[in-house]
Design an enzyme around this catalytic site. Sequence first.
Site, PDB file in Angstrom:
ATOM      1  N   ASP A  51       0.816  -1.203   0.000  1.00  0.00           N
ATOM      2  CA  ASP A  51       0.000   0.000   0.000  1.00  0.00           C
ATOM      3  C   ASP A  51       0.853   1.257   0.000  1.00  0.00           C
ATOM      4  O   ASP A  51       2.060   1.224   0.262  1.00  0.00           O
ATOM      5  CB  ASP A  51      -0.909   0.017   1.232  1.00  0.00           C
ATOM      6  CG  ASP A  51      -1.888  -1.143   1.225  1.00  0.00           C
ATOM      7  OD1 ASP A  51      -2.314  -1.552   0.138  1.00  0.00           O
ATOM      8  OD2 ASP A  51      -2.218  -1.639   2.320  1.00  0.00           O
ATOM      9  N   TYR A 109       7.259  -9.665   7.346  1.00  0.00           N
ATOM     10  CA  TYR A 109       7.117  -8.223   7.520  1.00  0.00           C
ATOM     11  C   TYR A 109       7.638  -7.811   8.885  1.00  0.00           C
ATOM     12  O   TYR A 109       7.586  -8.590   9.848  1.00  0.00           O
ATOM     13  CB  TYR A 109       5.644  -7.808   7.431  1.00  0.00           C
ATOM     14  CG  TYR A 109       5.053  -7.777   6.043  1.00  0.00           C
ATOM     15  CD1 TYR A 109       5.108  -6.613   5.274  1.00  0.00           C
ATOM     16  CD2 TYR A 109       4.427  -8.898   5.514  1.00  0.00           C
ATOM     17  CE1 TYR A 109       4.543  -6.577   4.007  1.00  0.00           C
ATOM     18  CE2 TYR A 109       3.861  -8.863   4.238  1.00  0.00           C
ATOM     19  CZ  TYR A 109       3.926  -7.698   3.498  1.00  0.00           C
ATOM     20  OH  TYR A 109       3.370  -7.660   2.242  1.00  0.00           O
TER      21      TYR A 109
END
Length: 243
Positions: A51, A109
């Site tokens: 994003d 992540y």
Amino acid sequence: MNIRLDLQFDGTDLSGWQIQKDKPTVQGELKKALFAITGEEITPRGCGRTDAGVHARGYVCSFNSDTAISAEKLPYAVNANLPRDIVCTCASYAAPEFDAARSALGKRYRYTIDNSEFGNVFLSRYAWHYRFPLDIEAMRRAAVSFCGTHDFIGFAASGFSVKTTVRTINSLEIKKNGDIITADVTGNGFLYNMVRIIIGTLVYVGGGRISAADIPDIISSKCRSRAGITAPAKGLCLEEVFY
């Protein structure tokens, strides 16, 4: 030839990976760079969607090209045509069937929280400044409940289309070093905003708004409103893709 590129990027001023009209994106900038050096209209395939505002230290993409530039020299040519917030760190020849997205087995992540009173100016682009006290041990207890295979529909933002919302989180490790809190999340795949919502939920646990003991029930409820907020994009970084 099927070519794999490994990338790093600072997502602060980028609108994510996927090409968007009139907005700078990683895929869009890379497409322009590849055209400049090969003369080919190449749309690289990314390992997944990131994003706007999300960073990457180990992003992977792939594409087919007839370029005569060797894999060894390709990063130099690509980087000469990319903006400074995107860097190609490696290029290699891949098997014909390799696809950066479909061949991926999992990802890792890292989310970073600046838990200091006033915020570290040098982390302002890469960490969520959250100045209120957080109970790290409660967050660690809650983190255990996220591990395993679950339907994570309650931890996904709207606007996605996937065949299944079941995902497996292999590990979720929370560390604290001074005022800096990091959460490393490894799994076989993640839904839209899933990691950021998990982090927002853990912060609610750390702040006493949600009990660590309630996390299994919240996951089972599949209800987004029972989870925490969506943590800011700037604290999230894709560290590694597994193949």
